[in-house]
Scaffold this motif. Structure first.
Motif, PDB file in Angstrom:
ATOM      1  N   HIS A  12     -28.846 -38.290 -33.413  1.00 30.08           N
ATOM      2  CA  HIS A  12     -28.288 -38.759 -32.139  1.00 30.08           C
ATOM      3  C   HIS A  12     -27.730 -37.577 -31.346  1.00 30.08           C
ATOM      4  N   VAL A  13     -27.405 -37.849 -30.093  1.00 32.67           N
ATOM      5  CA  VAL A  13     -26.724 -36.869 -29.249  1.00 32.67           C
ATOM      6  C   VAL A  13     -25.627 -37.637 -28.503  1.00 32.67           C
ATOM      7  N   GLU A  14     -24.481 -37.004 -28.318  1.00 30.84           N
ATOM      8  CA  GLU A  14     -23.401 -37.656 -27.579  1.00 30.84           C
ATOM      9  C   GLU A  14     -23.768 -37.717 -26.105  1.00 30.84           C
ATOM     10  N   LEU A  15     -23.370 -38.798 -25.451  1.00 26.37           N
ATOM     11  CA  LEU A  15     -23.746 -39.045 -24.069  1.00 26.37           C
ATOM     12  C   LEU A  15     -23.372 -37.889 -23.146  1.00 26.37           C
ATOM     13  N   ASN A  16     -22.155 -37.395 -23.232  1.00 32.41           N
ATOM     14  CA  ASN A  16     -21.747 -36.303 -22.345  1.00 32.41           C
ATOM     15  C   ASN A  16     -22.573 -35.042 -22.591  1.00 32.41           C
ATOM     16  N   GLN A  17     -22.966 -34.799 -23.839  1.00 34.95           N
ATOM     17  CA  GLN A  17     -23.792 -33.630 -24.156  1.00 34.95           C
ATOM     18  C   GLN A  17     -25.223 -33.808 -23.652  1.00 34.95           C
ATOM     19  N   LEU A  18     -25.728 -35.034 -23.685  1.00 32.64           N
ATOM     20  CA  LEU A  18     -27.068 -35.305 -23.166  1.00 32.64           C
ATOM     21  C   LEU A  18     -27.136 -34.976 -21.680  1.00 32.64           C
ATOM     22  N   LEU A  19     -26.110 -35.353 -20.947  1.00 35.78           N
ATOM     23  CA  LEU A  19     -26.078 -35.056 -19.511  1.00 35.78           C
ATOM     24  C   LEU A  19     -26.099 -33.546 -19.267  1.00 35.78           C
ATOM     25  N   LYS A  20     -25.392 -32.805 -20.120  1.00 32.43           N
ATOM     26  CA  LYS A  20     -25.379 -31.338 -19.997  1.00 32.43           C
ATOM     27  C   LYS A  20     -26.732 -30.748 -20.398  1.00 32.43           C
ATOM     28  N   LEU A  21     -27.283 -31.205 -21.508  1.00 35.33           N
ATOM     29  CA  LEU A  21     -28.540 -30.648 -22.017  1.00 35.33           C
ATOM     30  C   LEU A  21     -29.723 -30.901 -21.091  1.00 35.33           C
ATOM     31  N   VAL A  46     -23.418 -50.268 -17.751  1.00 39.85           N
ATOM     32  CA  VAL A  46     -22.450 -49.183 -17.565  1.00 39.85           C
ATOM     33  C   VAL A  46     -21.847 -48.821 -18.915  1.00 39.85           C
ATOM     34  N   GLU A  47     -21.815 -47.531 -19.214  1.00 39.17           N
ATOM     35  CA  GLU A  47     -21.249 -47.034 -20.475  1.00 39.17           C
ATOM     36  C   GLU A  47     -20.035 -46.178 -20.158  1.00 39.17           C
ATOM     37  N   LEU A  48     -18.882 -46.549 -20.705  1.00 39.87           N
ATOM     38  CA  LEU A  48     -17.646 -45.812 -20.444  1.00 39.87           C
ATOM     39  C   LEU A  48     -17.192 -44.968 -21.632  1.00 39.87           C
ATOM     40  N   ARG A  49     -17.884 -45.060 -22.755  1.00 41.60           N
ATOM     41  CA  ARG A  49     -17.545 -44.225 -23.919  1.00 41.60           C
ATOM     42  C   ARG A  49     -18.215 -42.865 -23.745  1.00 41.60           C
ATOM     43  N   LYS A  50     -17.414 -41.851 -23.532  1.00 40.25           N
ATOM     44  CA  LYS A  50     -17.926 -40.514 -23.195  1.00 40.25           C
ATOM     45  C   LYS A  50     -18.777 -39.901 -24.305  1.00 40.25           C
ATOM     46  N   THR A  51     -18.438 -40.205 -25.552  1.00 36.88           N
ATOM     47  CA  THR A  51     -19.178 -39.618 -26.672  1.00 36.88           C
ATOM     48  C   THR A  51     -20.028 -40.672 -27.380  1.00 36.88           C
ATOM     49  N   CYS A  52     -20.452 -41.674 -26.639  1.00 36.24           N
ATOM     50  CA  CYS A  52     -21.351 -42.700 -27.163  1.00 36.24           C
ATOM     51  C   CYS A  52     -22.582 -42.026 -27.781  1.00 36.24           C
TER      52      CYS A  52
END
Length: 70
Positions: A12-21, A46-52
């Motif tokens: 998996h990848v964390e949501l905030n990291q996916l946006l960066k990558l 809508v997803e509000l968990r930053k590290t989902c």
């Protein structure tokens, strides 16, 4: 709608990291801010968990850009 394909090289990848990558933001912190603002959808909701944890087969959308995770 522009679409990006992201090849996952782990479980998996964390949501905030996916946006960066994928280049949709400059840093993980900026990704967290986008998520907190309610601008990110995961599989249409809508997803509000930053590290989902995002796994293969999921779709992430920010504004008019869709990311397909494989």
């Amino acid at each position: 709608m522009p679409r990006l394909d992201f090849q996952l090289d782990r479980d998996h990848v964390e949501l905030n990291q996916l946006l960066k990558l994928t280049g949709l933001c400059d840093s993980g912190g900026a990704g967290k801010a986008l998520v907190a603002e309610g601008r990110v959808l995961v599989d249409g909701a809508v997803e509000l968990r930053k590290t989902c944890k995002i796994r293969a087969g999921q779709r992430v959308q920010l504004d008019d850009v869709e990311i397909r995770v494989a």
